[in-house]
Design a protein around this motif. Structure first.
Motif, PDB file in Angstrom:
ATOM      1  N   UNK A  35       0.808  -1.472   0.100  1.00 42.84           N
ATOM      2  CA  UNK A  35       0.110   0.158   0.421  1.00 42.84           C
ATOM      3  C   UNK A  35       0.745   1.115  -0.463  1.00 42.84           C
ATOM      4  N   UNK A  36       1.015   1.568  -1.218  1.00 45.31           N
ATOM      5  CA  UNK A  36       1.539   3.307  -1.034  1.00 45.31           C
ATOM      6  C   UNK A  36       0.765   4.295  -0.517  1.00 45.31           C
ATOM      7  N   UNK A  95       8.543  -0.654  12.147  1.00 48.34           N
ATOM      8  CA  UNK A  95       8.819   0.290  11.637  1.00 48.34           C
ATOM      9  C   UNK A  95      10.172   0.226  11.054  1.00 48.34           C
ATOM     10  N   UNK A  96      10.178   0.302   9.541  1.00 48.20           N
ATOM     11  CA  UNK A  96      11.174   0.173   8.888  1.00 48.20           C
ATOM     12  C   UNK A  96      12.201   1.433   8.133  1.00 48.20           C
ATOM     13  N   UNK A  97      11.490   2.383   8.222  1.00 53.63           N
ATOM     14  CA  UNK A  97      11.938   3.403   7.684  1.00 53.63           C
ATOM     15  C   UNK A  97      12.509   3.381   6.029  1.00 53.63           C
ATOM     16  N   UNK A 143       7.310   1.103   6.164  1.00 49.59           N
ATOM     17  CA  UNK A 143       8.720   2.369   5.383  1.00 49.59           C
ATOM     18  C   UNK A 143       8.725   2.823   4.815  1.00 49.59           C
ATOM     19  N   UNK A 144       9.262   4.309   5.003  1.00 48.17           N
ATOM     20  CA  UNK A 144       9.609   5.010   4.559  1.00 48.17           C
ATOM     21  C   UNK A 144       8.887   6.257   5.035  1.00 48.17           C
ATOM     22  N   UNK A 145       9.198   6.169   6.520  1.00 50.72           N
ATOM     23  CA  UNK A 145       8.355   6.526   7.291  1.00 50.72           C
ATOM     24  C   UNK A 145       8.997   7.706   7.864  1.00 50.72           C
ATOM     25  N   UNK A 147       3.676   1.772   2.744  1.00 47.83           N
ATOM     26  CA  UNK A 147       4.802   2.828   1.961  1.00 47.83           C
ATOM     27  C   UNK A 147       4.474   4.566   2.945  1.00 47.83           C
ATOM     28  N   UNK A 148       4.783   5.135   3.745  1.00 43.16           N
ATOM     29  CA  UNK A 148       4.298   6.138   3.821  1.00 43.16           C
ATOM     30  C   UNK A 148       5.801   7.475   2.985  1.00 43.16           C
TER      31      UNK A 148
END
Length: 329
Positions: free
Chosen positions: A139-140, A247-249, A220-222, A182-183
């Motif tokens: 989910x993007x 939380x991967x970032x 991811x990409x938080x 994916x944030x």
């Protein structure tokens, strides 16, 4: 990239290099999967048959409730509830009570009604499962979500389509789902569209209504803006679900350790050699399963002004058509 629909096979999106997106509704025959079902879900032939019989009788004993009673549809609730028939019925009825309460945002869900969101690539299925055998849903919710193309309620309606479609897969019922959220590119305008009541509604559906084992959520990409989003949704999450959030970032090597590098695309430093399905092609693929969403809309509690006989006939007709179409015997 195209949809392939061969005789006597499940349709699929051909991604090239022998990779494809498909929904696999075939029953479980492989001994490895049967052993996993027994270990995780208590599933044995005897328990399965007894639970199916009990759940079917429970549904038929409800005076104002309609649901398909073919094994295929009942197993989608029994497996996540570990073959406890009463728990399966409760989850069914919780969903349809929820549907009545939030009718404005949930009723008459169709693929066409959320076409823009799917075309824009917010939701994707991976052609591969993760290393634990789980279905992967991407989910993007940042850069791909255009507010002028779909509001938060349309986003929620689309989430239901994406997850309900895989909830009917026997293998997904056994192994569950890994979700990559994916944030990247999340904006303050997007965050400000959410409210506590909306967050509560979404998580009520995820916790209590969805007949699916959501095993892992990788974020991811938080960013700092995401922290505001999390502060809104976090309080409504159960402790059990929070334990499944990672939380991967941008630590994609960690994501690969959890999921397997081979099932991740280049955007996450993975080795999957093909692109995700084009959004417009994905729309047409999901429309092949439109009858499933019609069945969801037709099932549930029968209101006073509805004829229960007509509803049962409609549900039974749709169920038979679905089983014939997806080649489930």
């Amino acid at each position: 990239m195209s949809i392939v629909n061969e005789k006597d096979k499940h349709p699929y999106i051909d991604l090239g290099q022998d990779y494809k997106i498909s929904l696999n509704y075939a029953d479980i025959l492989d001994e490895k999967h049967l052993a996993m079902a027994k270990e995780d879900l208590r599933e044995t032939p005897e328990i399965r048959e007894q639970a199916l019989k009990e759940l079917r009788e429970l549904i038929e004993g409800e005076k104002n409730f309609v649901h398909a009673t073919d094994d295929f549809f009942l197993l989608s609730y029994l497996r996540p509830c570990k073959f406890y028939a009463k728990s399966a019925l409760e989850r069914m009825q919780t969903y349809y009570s929820f549907k009545l309460k939030y009718k404005k945002y949930i009723d008459n869900i169709t693929v066409e009604s959320v076409r823009n969101i799917i075309e824009d690539g917010i939701f994707k299925y991976s052609p591969l499962c993760d290393k634990n055998g789980r279905r992967i849903v991407f989910i993007q919710c940042g850069k791909s979500w255009k507010l002028d193309r779909g509001n938060k309620y349309e986003l929620f309606r689309c989430i239901q389509i994406i997850f309900q479609a895989v909830a009917l897969e026997p293998l997904t019922q056994i192994y569950g789902v890994s979700m990559v959220l994916d944030m990247g590119g999340l904006s303050m305008d997007q965050v400000l569209t959410f409210t506590p009541s909306f967050a509560s509604m979404c998580l009520k559906w995820a916790h209590d209504c969805l007949p699916l084992r959501l095993k892992k959520i990788y974020i991811v990409n938080n960013s700092k803006i995401f922290n505001i989003f999390w502060a809104l949704f976090g309080p409504f999450m159960s402790a059990k679900l929070k334990e499944r959030v990672h939380f991967i970032n941008q630590n994609y090597d960690v994501l690969a350790e959890y999921m397997g590098k081979e099932c991740l695309g280049k955007e996450y430093d993975g080795s999957l050699p093909v692109e995700h399905a084009d959004g417009k092609v994905f729309v047409e693929f999901l429309k092949l399963y439109e009858k499933q969403f019609e069945l969801l809309n037709a099932s549930g509690f029968v209101e006073e002004n509805d004829d229960i006989g007509d509803r049962r006939n409609k549900v039974n007709t749709l169920a038979k058509e679905i089983l014939r179409t997806i080649k489930v015997k």
